[in-house]
Motif scaffolding. Sequence first.
Motif, PDB file in Angstrom:
ATOM      1  N   ALA A  19       0.819  -1.218   0.000  1.00 20.78           N
ATOM      2  CA  ALA A  19       0.000   0.000   0.000  1.00 20.78           C
ATOM      3  C   ALA A  19       0.849   1.262   0.000  1.00 20.78           C
ATOM      4  CB  ALA A  19      -0.925  -0.005   1.211  1.00 20.78           C
ATOM      5  N   CYS A  20       2.061   1.170   0.525  1.00 24.01           N
ATOM      6  CA  CYS A  20       2.945   2.336   0.634  1.00 24.01           C
ATOM      7  C   CYS A  20       4.019   2.370  -0.448  1.00 24.01           C
ATOM      8  CB  CYS A  20       3.625   2.354   2.007  1.00 24.01           C
ATOM      9  SG  CYS A  20       2.482   2.380   3.405  1.00 24.01           S
ATOM     10  N   ALA A  21       4.031   1.392  -1.364  1.00 25.11           N
ATOM     11  CA  ALA A  21       5.140   1.251  -2.310  1.00 25.11           C
ATOM     12  C   ALA A  21       5.252   2.457  -3.242  1.00 25.11           C
ATOM     13  CB  ALA A  21       4.960  -0.032  -3.120  1.00 25.11           C
ATOM     14  N   ALA A  34      -6.977  -0.616  -1.684  1.00 29.03           N
ATOM     15  CA  ALA A  34      -7.291  -2.045  -1.678  1.00 29.03           C
ATOM     16  C   ALA A  34      -6.258  -2.829  -0.873  1.00 29.03           C
ATOM     17  CB  ALA A  34      -7.359  -2.559  -3.119  1.00 29.03           C
ATOM     18  N   PHE A  35      -4.981  -2.533  -1.051  1.00 24.95           N
ATOM     19  CA  PHE A  35      -3.938  -3.220  -0.288  1.00 24.95           C
ATOM     20  C   PHE A  35      -4.009  -2.870   1.202  1.00 24.95           C
ATOM     21  CE2 PHE A  35      -2.094  -3.561  -4.545  1.00 24.95           C
ATOM     22  CZ  PHE A  35      -1.671  -4.885  -4.539  1.00 24.95           C
ATOM     23  N   LEU A  36      -4.350  -1.640   1.501  1.00 24.56           N
ATOM     24  CA  LEU A  36      -4.481  -1.238   2.900  1.00 24.56           C
ATOM     25  C   LEU A  36      -5.624  -1.988   3.575  1.00 24.56           C
ATOM     26  CD1 LEU A  36      -3.255   0.675   5.001  1.00 24.56           C
ATOM     27  CD2 LEU A  36      -4.960   2.382   4.316  1.00 24.56           C
ATOM     28  N   ALA A  37      -6.735  -2.149   2.855  1.00 27.45           N
ATOM     29  CA  ALA A  37      -7.866  -2.896   3.413  1.00 27.45           C
ATOM     30  C   ALA A  37      -7.473  -4.345   3.697  1.00 27.45           C
ATOM     31  CB  ALA A  37      -9.052  -2.853   2.450  1.00 27.45           C
ATOM     32  N   MET A  38      -6.670  -4.944   2.822  1.00 26.58           N
ATOM     33  CA  MET A  38      -6.239  -6.326   3.031  1.00 26.58           C
ATOM     34  C   MET A  38      -5.343  -6.461   4.250  1.00 26.58           C
ATOM     35  SD  MET A  38      -7.679  -8.531   1.294  1.00 26.58           S
ATOM     36  CE  MET A  38      -6.669  -9.805   2.031  1.00 26.58           C
ATOM     37  N   THR A  39      -4.636  -5.405   4.601  1.00 28.27           N
ATOM     38  CA  THR A  39      -3.824  -5.438   5.817  1.00 28.27           C
ATOM     39  C   THR A  39      -4.703  -5.696   7.032  1.00 28.27           C
ATOM     40  OG1 THR A  39      -2.272  -3.848   4.839  1.00 28.27           O
ATOM     41  CG2 THR A  39      -2.197  -4.124   7.232  1.00 28.27           C
ATOM     42  N   GLY A  40      -5.823  -4.996   7.115  1.00 26.96           N
ATOM     43  CA  GLY A  40      -6.745  -5.192   8.228  1.00 26.96           C
ATOM     44  C   GLY A  40      -7.387  -6.563   8.221  1.00 26.96           C
TER      45      GLY A  40
END
Length: 411
Positions: free
Chosen positions: A114-116, A187-193
């Motif tokens: 998400a931060c890449a 989307a990637f940030l949501a998958m982290t949770g």
Amino acid sequence: MANSEGGMTAMMGEPAVTARELGRRRGGGWPAVGALAAATFTVVTSEMLPVGLLTPIGRELRVSDGTAGLTLTVTGLVAAVAAPLLTLLVGRTDRRAVLVALMGTLAAANLLAACAPTVLVLLAARVLVGLGMGGVWAIAAGLAVRLVPGRRVAAATSLIFSGVAAASVLGVPAGTFLGELGGWRTAFLAMTGVCGAVAVALAVLLPPLPAADAVRLGGVLGVLRGAPVRTGLVLVALLVTGHFAAYTYVRPVLEQVAGAQADQIGTLLLGFGLAGLAGNFAAGAAAARTPRTALLVICGVLAAAVLLMPLVGRGAGVPGAAVLVAVWGLAYGGVSVSTQTWLMAAAPGAREAASALFVAVFNGAIALGALLGGQAADGWGAAGVMWLGGALAVGAWVTVAVGRGPGRGEG
């Protein structure tokens, strides 16, 4: 192959837990099976998230569709290596602790993605996804026999693998919608949770799962001596490579061949996933009886759907493509549970070793499919990936038809 759920238990090489034993210990049973289904959902969603996001990822990071597709290739390659290696390295470590640690790794990987700021950092994050995914899938695939009574093992195994299909139903389309609403990083940030929540569920709902014996390299390699195992692995390699050569680039195909708009992609992928979920349970029941017949149908239908996509997409537009996407999803939804059933039947008494090889080949095929599909997309255009994928699926059908299968009546 056995024709009953009790026979399914025996073929997996370990007596299933009884209802009385379940009552005497904390955890286990259907809540634990549900947690494992959530884990397979999470790892497959994490792996496949770029599928619906390739266009915006490539646009922001200024790379081609083929280069953006390397996010699938890297993950699959790492998972292919990680599955057998982690199975060996964890020895007799409690499988519950291993699964929780691997899910934490997935959470960290999605946060990094998400931060890449560049495609290289994104690829590094995808390496971590591959580590987590390979380990989770290899361990979770064979745990149903330790969580439910023997007569329920086949149903529990289908439920665990339903997480794979549910990732297509909910995970990939949800990621695509989130990407449209808030950008692909959301989307990637949501998958982290999601990964964090599943890690907690595994820690709470799974019972202690110490390994009876450490898996050794000789045991993993020894499984390859069986002809039905080798046939199953070749089948997996061809079918999964073909599927992912096409599916990794399904968004460009739908846009360029069928004329689909960006806001229609999520809906089309949702149709693929819903059909896949139905296919998972239908194939699980069929494969428990006759894995060869189930896989002949799966390979044939998948090959037809993929090969017809360029013709029907151009001729019938989005409605025709939507029908083929749903048929494709129905067929592919049964691949994981059917091929796993084939290999479990082909290697009785070596459940984790067979699962490790299955996951290694499966994810190596994902990587190879994404790589070959990228070459086809960049060199032949959108229709080229469909022809390539369909040809490999035909090869898988031939392998099932002529190869030696497991158990009575399957060879």
